[in-house]
Design a protein around this motif. Structure first.
Motif, PDB file in Angstrom:
ATOM      1  N   THR A   1       0.857  -1.197   0.000  1.00  0.00           N
ATOM      2  CA  THR A   1       0.000   0.000   0.000  1.00  0.00           C
ATOM      3  C   THR A   1       0.882   1.232   0.000  1.00  0.00           C
ATOM      4  O   THR A   1       2.117   1.155   0.137  1.00  0.00           O
ATOM      5  CB  THR A   1      -0.931   0.006   1.233  1.00  0.00           C
ATOM      6  OG1 THR A   1      -0.134   0.081   2.424  1.00  0.00           O
ATOM      7  CG2 THR A   1      -1.801  -1.242   1.271  1.00  0.00           C
ATOM      8  N   THR A   2       0.226   2.360  -0.126  1.00  0.00           N
ATOM      9  CA  THR A   2       0.982   3.617  -0.098  1.00  0.00           C
ATOM     10  C   THR A   2       1.454   3.988   1.302  1.00  0.00           C
ATOM     11  O   THR A   2       2.337   4.837   1.463  1.00  0.00           O
ATOM     12  CB  THR A   2       0.094   4.763  -0.642  1.00  0.00           C
ATOM     13  OG1 THR A   2      -1.100   4.835   0.151  1.00  0.00           O
ATOM     14  CG2 THR A   2      -0.259   4.514  -2.096  1.00  0.00           C
ATOM     15  N   TRP A   3       0.899   3.389   2.340  1.00  0.00           N
ATOM     16  CA  TRP A   3       1.265   3.747   3.727  1.00  0.00           C
ATOM     17  C   TRP A   3       2.528   3.027   4.180  1.00  0.00           C
ATOM     18  O   TRP A   3       3.323   3.579   4.937  1.00  0.00           O
ATOM     19  CB  TRP A   3       0.087   3.387   4.645  1.00  0.00           C
ATOM     20  CG  TRP A   3       0.344   3.716   6.091  1.00  0.00           C
ATOM     21  CD1 TRP A   3       0.193   4.919   6.690  1.00  0.00           C
ATOM     22  CD2 TRP A   3       0.810   2.814   7.101  1.00  0.00           C
ATOM     23  NE1 TRP A   3       0.517   4.835   8.012  1.00  0.00           N
ATOM     24  CE2 TRP A   3       0.907   3.530   8.291  1.00  0.00           C
ATOM     25  CE3 TRP A   3       1.137   1.447   7.093  1.00  0.00           C
ATOM     26  CZ2 TRP A   3       1.310   2.964   9.478  1.00  0.00           C
ATOM     27  CZ3 TRP A   3       1.551   0.876   8.277  1.00  0.00           C
ATOM     28  CH2 TRP A   3       1.638   1.624   9.459  1.00  0.00           C
ATOM     29  N   VAL A   4       2.763   1.795   3.737  1.00  0.00           N
ATOM     30  CA  VAL A   4       3.892   1.004   4.223  1.00  0.00           C
ATOM     31  C   VAL A   4       5.162   1.410   3.497  1.00  0.00           C
ATOM     32  O   VAL A   4       5.146   2.144   2.501  1.00  0.00           O
ATOM     33  CB  VAL A   4       3.620  -0.509   4.010  1.00  0.00           C
ATOM     34  CG1 VAL A   4       2.380  -0.944   4.783  1.00  0.00           C
ATOM     35  CG2 VAL A   4       3.463  -0.808   2.526  1.00  0.00           C
ATOM     36  N   TYR A   5       6.291   0.933   4.045  1.00  0.00           N
ATOM     37  CA  TYR A   5       7.597   1.189   3.443  1.00  0.00           C
ATOM     38  C   TYR A   5       7.688   0.419   2.124  1.00  0.00           C
ATOM     39  O   TYR A   5       7.355  -0.764   2.050  1.00  0.00           O
ATOM     40  CB  TYR A   5       8.706   0.762   4.408  1.00  0.00           C
ATOM     41  CG  TYR A   5      10.087   0.730   3.826  1.00  0.00           C
ATOM     42  CD1 TYR A   5      10.662   1.872   3.274  1.00  0.00           C
ATOM     43  CD2 TYR A   5      10.816  -0.461   3.807  1.00  0.00           C
ATOM     44  CE1 TYR A   5      11.927   1.834   2.725  1.00  0.00           C
ATOM     45  CE2 TYR A   5      12.088  -0.504   3.276  1.00  0.00           C
ATOM     46  CZ  TYR A   5      12.648   0.651   2.721  1.00  0.00           C
ATOM     47  OH  TYR A   5      13.911   0.605   2.172  1.00  0.00           O
TER      48      TYR A   5
ATOM     49  N   THR B   1      -5.668  -0.087   5.549  1.00  0.00           N
ATOM     50  CA  THR B   1      -6.291  -1.244   6.205  1.00  0.00           C
ATOM     51  C   THR B   1      -6.555  -0.929   7.671  1.00  0.00           C
ATOM     52  O   THR B   1      -6.098   0.090   8.221  1.00  0.00           O
ATOM     53  CB  THR B   1      -5.370  -2.459   6.092  1.00  0.00           C
ATOM     54  OG1 THR B   1      -4.149  -2.185   6.806  1.00  0.00           O
ATOM     55  CG2 THR B   1      -5.036  -2.757   4.636  1.00  0.00           C
ATOM     56  N   LEU B   2      -7.333  -1.838   8.311  1.00  0.00           N
ATOM     57  CA  LEU B   2      -7.637  -1.665   9.739  1.00  0.00           C
ATOM     58  C   LEU B   2      -6.372  -1.739  10.576  1.00  0.00           C
ATOM     59  O   LEU B   2      -6.201  -0.976  11.540  1.00  0.00           O
ATOM     60  CB  LEU B   2      -8.638  -2.741  10.171  1.00  0.00           C
ATOM     61  CG  LEU B   2      -9.039  -2.722  11.656  1.00  0.00           C
ATOM     62  CD1 LEU B   2      -9.740  -1.405  11.990  1.00  0.00           C
ATOM     63  CD2 LEU B   2      -9.933  -3.916  11.988  1.00  0.00           C
ATOM     64  N   PHE B   3      -5.472  -2.630  10.241  1.00  0.00           N
ATOM     65  CA  PHE B   3      -4.209  -2.749  10.987  1.00  0.00           C
ATOM     66  C   PHE B   3      -3.404  -1.455  10.898  1.00  0.00           C
ATOM     67  O   PHE B   3      -2.844  -0.983  11.899  1.00  0.00           O
ATOM     68  CB  PHE B   3      -3.405  -3.931  10.422  1.00  0.00           C
ATOM     69  CG  PHE B   3      -2.037  -4.065  11.031  1.00  0.00           C
ATOM     70  CD1 PHE B   3      -1.880  -4.668  12.260  1.00  0.00           C
ATOM     71  CD2 PHE B   3      -0.912  -3.571  10.361  1.00  0.00           C
ATOM     72  CE1 PHE B   3      -0.614  -4.786  12.816  1.00  0.00           C
ATOM     73  CE2 PHE B   3       0.337  -3.687  10.914  1.00  0.00           C
ATOM     74  CZ  PHE B   3       0.490  -4.311  12.142  1.00  0.00           C
ATOM     75  N   GLU B   4      -3.370  -0.862   9.699  1.00  0.00           N
ATOM     76  CA  GLU B   4      -2.618   0.381   9.530  1.00  0.00           C
ATOM     77  C   GLU B   4      -3.261   1.524  10.310  1.00  0.00           C
ATOM     78  O   GLU B   4      -2.550   2.357  10.889  1.00  0.00           O
ATOM     79  CB  GLU B   4      -2.535   0.727   8.049  1.00  0.00           C
ATOM     80  CG  GLU B   4      -1.733  -0.272   7.222  1.00  0.00           C
ATOM     81  CD  GLU B   4      -1.784   0.052   5.750  1.00  0.00           C
ATOM     82  OE1 GLU B   4      -2.475   1.031   5.387  1.00  0.00           O
ATOM     83  OE2 GLU B   4      -1.139  -0.652   4.952  1.00  0.00           O
ATOM     84  N   ILE B   5      -4.607   1.555  10.339  1.00  0.00           N
ATOM     85  CA  ILE B   5      -5.296   2.635  11.080  1.00  0.00           C
ATOM     86  C   ILE B   5      -5.017   2.516  12.579  1.00  0.00           C
ATOM     87  O   ILE B   5      -4.702   3.512  13.260  1.00  0.00           O
ATOM     88  CB  ILE B   5      -6.808   2.588  10.783  1.00  0.00           C
ATOM     89  CG1 ILE B   5      -7.067   2.938   9.308  1.00  0.00           C
ATOM     90  CG2 ILE B   5      -7.560   3.537  11.698  1.00  0.00           C
ATOM     91  CD1 ILE B   5      -8.518   2.774   8.905  1.00  0.00           C
ATOM     92  N   VAL B   6      -5.137   1.309  13.128  1.00  0.00           N
ATOM     93  CA  VAL B   6      -4.882   1.119  14.563  1.00  0.00           C
ATOM     94  C   VAL B   6      -3.430   1.445  14.895  1.00  0.00           C
ATOM     95  O   VAL B   6      -3.128   2.105  15.908  1.00  0.00           O
ATOM     96  CB  VAL B   6      -5.243  -0.322  14.969  1.00  0.00           C
ATOM     97  CG1 VAL B   6      -4.824  -0.598  16.410  1.00  0.00           C
ATOM     98  CG2 VAL B   6      -6.731  -0.573  14.803  1.00  0.00           C
TER      99      VAL B   6
ATOM    100  N   GLY C   1       1.783  15.372   6.751  1.00  0.00           N
ATOM    101  CA  GLY C   1       2.232  15.055   5.412  1.00  0.00           C
ATOM    102  C   GLY C   1       2.442  13.585   5.175  1.00  0.00           C
ATOM    103  O   GLY C   1       3.153  13.202   4.242  1.00  0.00           O
ATOM    104  N   LEU C   2       1.829  12.723   6.000  1.00  0.00           N
ATOM    105  CA  LEU C   2       1.985  11.289   5.853  1.00  0.00           C
ATOM    106  C   LEU C   2       0.832  10.728   5.021  1.00  0.00           C
ATOM    107  O   LEU C   2      -0.290  11.258   5.049  1.00  0.00           O
ATOM    108  CB  LEU C   2       1.992  10.613   7.231  1.00  0.00           C
ATOM    109  CG  LEU C   2       3.176  10.956   8.141  1.00  0.00           C
ATOM    110  CD1 LEU C   2       2.951  10.381   9.521  1.00  0.00           C
ATOM    111  CD2 LEU C   2       4.468  10.422   7.546  1.00  0.00           C
ATOM    112  N   PRO C   3       1.065   9.650   4.296  1.00  0.00           N
ATOM    113  CA  PRO C   3      -0.036   9.023   3.543  1.00  0.00           C
ATOM    114  C   PRO C   3      -1.057   8.408   4.495  1.00  0.00           C
ATOM    115  O   PRO C   3      -0.726   7.959   5.605  1.00  0.00           O
ATOM    116  CB  PRO C   3       0.672   7.969   2.696  1.00  0.00           C
ATOM    117  CG  PRO C   3       1.947   7.672   3.423  1.00  0.00           C
ATOM    118  CD  PRO C   3       2.360   8.962   4.067  1.00  0.00           C
ATOM    119  N   ASP C   4      -2.312   8.404   4.071  1.00  0.00           N
ATOM    120  CA  ASP C   4      -3.373   7.866   4.923  1.00  0.00           C
ATOM    121  C   ASP C   4      -3.302   6.342   4.959  1.00  0.00           C
ATOM    122  O   ASP C   4      -3.045   5.683   3.951  1.00  0.00           O
ATOM    123  CB  ASP C   4      -4.743   8.288   4.370  1.00  0.00           C
ATOM    124  CG  ASP C   4      -4.929   9.791   4.431  1.00  0.00           C
ATOM    125  OD1 ASP C   4      -4.329  10.412   5.338  1.00  0.00           O
ATOM    126  OD2 ASP C   4      -5.631  10.341   3.567  1.00  0.00           O
TER     127      ASP C   4
END
Length: 595
Positions: A273-277, A306-311, A300-303
């Motif tokens: 995803t765009t959030w992970v490295y 997934t639920l794991f990324e949000i938590v 300035g971070l990507p949103d």
């Protein structure tokens, strides 16, 4: 021959003993004169060996050239020869101390440094090796070598150092080996030290070399806090270390967060995803950059998707706000403690300026007051030394006063020969005062209630017809004002003007304090009175008696008439004025009238 040799030896020994007795008597007389009157010069030279000593025969069987060679070792450096012991012998003769004072032993502080380095290795590298793919089969032996070296340091700390630490029980310092060992075994420190050395490494044979099995090594945090307290106690500027330590706390929190972010990215899939490295570039640097932006809440971070990324992101934000606020609070406390003295100085100076402006004090006086504040603060680091020492017990104040002021006071000629304990009591009564350039320390004719000892700087004694001529310049270690302090009756007025030449730090001893001290030292009191009388007599002597040039007279005084000539004149007066002596008398009267 044997009898003559023994008689010669006994004669030489008797002569030597008689000469030693004579030298000791002379030395005793000089010491007595020194105690009675300090003006007597002391002879500090050692007695010179008599010629009889050189004539004594050497013991039989010992030659002049024979010297023990086993204990003397020499090394040559440039043109000199120095005696020293070989380093190997010194190392062999070294004995490890049976007990260690944890508060003052620098060797123990050095050992704590190595323990803390081992602890930091585990705290910083265990998360990195767990999250990032830095530990590989190719370099596993290097990681394990350093790991077990740290374990060895932990083990030596338990077996050698911690069991030898002194402790206080019932006011006594316990140095018994058995008691020190039992005290350590009963302490919480021992339980944590044993827990941090749990042999979880045996699970390597089953699950592989997993760095998380070394996590108990991080439980040796008590050594870290002890090292902080010991190091701050010996540093002159401990606030610098506190700032560095607080910054390290912040860097470590970012370090752990970057490791967690890489683990979360690997769990979700690198670049999924765009959030992970995304797996590009240096993994640690990129993850650390993300951790900085998250914990400091830059934005300035990507949103997260997934639920794991949000938590994970929510927990990161909450932890970042809490950790960052704690770090700011600690940094504020550290900086506030470091600048507490400067803040106190500034508040005192501001209050004084406000007071002078309220009462419209002249600008020249205000400038001198500001100069005094600035010089006193920069020279002493404080405005009043007594405020610093008031919390200490009397014995510690005396120890500090001896270390700071005794070298100056002991050189004062006025107190030489006095009781040593009397000087110690006097040191506690001294008060330090700073004078600005051209300040009058004392003026001629005023009542003298204190004496002055110059600690630093110079003062000038003024006199002459205009009262502005410099008679003498006194430097550090000189004393003035002692005549007014020691004089009895009406002789306690100042005899000269004294002005500070530049900035001068003076010690002041008040008359009432000296009188309270001399009550307990009658011999020193007699000695000081004798010196005071001698000083007064020397000051009251006319200048002509000392051989100095007297004041020139316009008309020299008339010489006295001889007694025999006066008798003859009186007889001529009774016989009548026509005699030759009567005419001569009339002529002398005319000369006297002309004069």
């Amino acid at each position: 021959r044997i009898g003559s040799a023994s008689s010669l030896s006994s004669a030489v020994i008797n002569t030597r003993l008689q000469e030693l007795v004579r030298l000791f008597k002379e030395r005793t007389e000089k010491v007595k004169e020194k105690l009675i009157d300090s003006d007597v010069t002391s002879d500090d030279d050692s007695p010179v060996a008599s010629p009889a000593a050189a004539a004594m025969p050497a013991p039989a069987g010992e030659l002049e050239g024979d010297k023990p060679l086993g204990d003397d070792h020499y090394c040559e450096m440039l043109c000199c020869t120095f005696k020293h012991r070989p380093w190997l012998d010194h190392l062999k003769s070294y004995q490890f101390p049976s007990s260690i004072d944890p508060l003052t032993n620098l060797m123990y502080v050095l050992w704590l440094f190595f323990v803390v380095m081992a602890w930091n290795w585990n705290c910083w590298l265990i998360p990195v090796r767990w999250a990032f793919p830095f530990q590989t089969p190719a370099n596993i032996h290097c990681w394990l070598l350093v790991d077990y070296l740290c374990d060895l340091i932990y083990l030596l700390d338990i077996l050698i150092f911690q069991t030898r630490l002194q402790f206080v029980q019932g006011g006594d310092i316990i140095t018994d080996k058995k008691a020190m060992k039992e005290n350590y075994l009963r302490s919480q420190r021992f339980k944590m030290d044993v827990l941090c050395l749990l042999p979880l490494d045996f699970f390597y044979f089953k699950v592989g070399v997993n760095p998380l099995l070394r996590f108990p090594r991080c439980l040796k945090y008590m050594a870290f806090f002890e090292f902080n307290s010991r190091l701050e106690a010996i540093l002159t500027k401990a606030y610098i270390y506190r700032v560095i330590r607080t910054t390290a706390y912040l860097l470590y929190s970012l370090h752990v967060n970057s490791c967690l972010y890489y683990w979360a990215s690997a769990y979700e899939g690198l670049g999924s995803t765009t959030w992970v490295y995304d797996g590009e570039g240096n993994s640690y640097i990129r993850c650390y950059y993300w951790a900085v932006k998250t914990l400091i809440t830059i934005g300035g971070l990507p949103d997260p998707k997934t639920l794991f990324e949000i938590v994970f992101q929510l927990l990161n934000y909450f932890t970042g706000v809490f950790a960052f606020s704690v770090m700011i609070g600690q940094m504020r406390d550290v900086v506030g403690a470091a600048t507490a003295g400067q803040t106190y100085y500034r508040s005192c100076m501001d209050s004084t300026i406000k007071y002078m402006n309220f009462y419209r004090i002249p600008r020249a006086v205000q400038n001198r007051v500001k100069t005094w504040y600035e010089y006193t603060w920069h020279s002493q680091g404080m405005l009043d030394e007594s405020e610093l020492l008031v919390q200490l017990p009397d014995k510690m104040r005396l120890d500090i006063a001896i270390d700071v002021n005794y070298n100056i006071v002991s050189k004062v000629a006025l107190f030489q020969g006095c009781d040593r304990q009397m000087i110690f009591d006097m040191l506690k009564r001294l008060r330090s005062v700073v004078y600005l350039p051209n300040d009058y320390v004392c003026k001629k004719g005023e009542i003298g209630r204190e004496m002055y000892i110059i600690q630093a700087g110079q003062v000038q004694v003024l006199g002459g017809p205009d009262g502005k001529s410099v008679l003498v310049t006194l430097k550090a270690g000189s004393v003035f004002g002692e005549i007014s302090l020691l004089a009895a009756g009406g002789g306690n007025r100042r005899t000269a003007n004294v002005v500070a030449h530049g900035f001068a730090n003076l010690f002041i001893l008040e008359k009432k304090d000296l009188n309270e001290i001399l009550v307990h030292y009658p011999e020193s009191q007699k000695l000081l009175r004798k010196k005071a009388k001698k000083m007064l007599r020397s000051n009251n002597k006319p200048r002509d008696e000392k051989g100095g040039p007297g004041d020139a007279l316009v008309i020299p005084p008339r010489a006295d008439t001889p007694k025999l000539f006066r008798a003859a004149l009186a007889a001529s007066g009774r016989m009548g004025g026509q005699a030759p002596l009567g005419q001569l008398r009339w002529r002398l009267k005319e000369l006297r009238a002309m004069q």
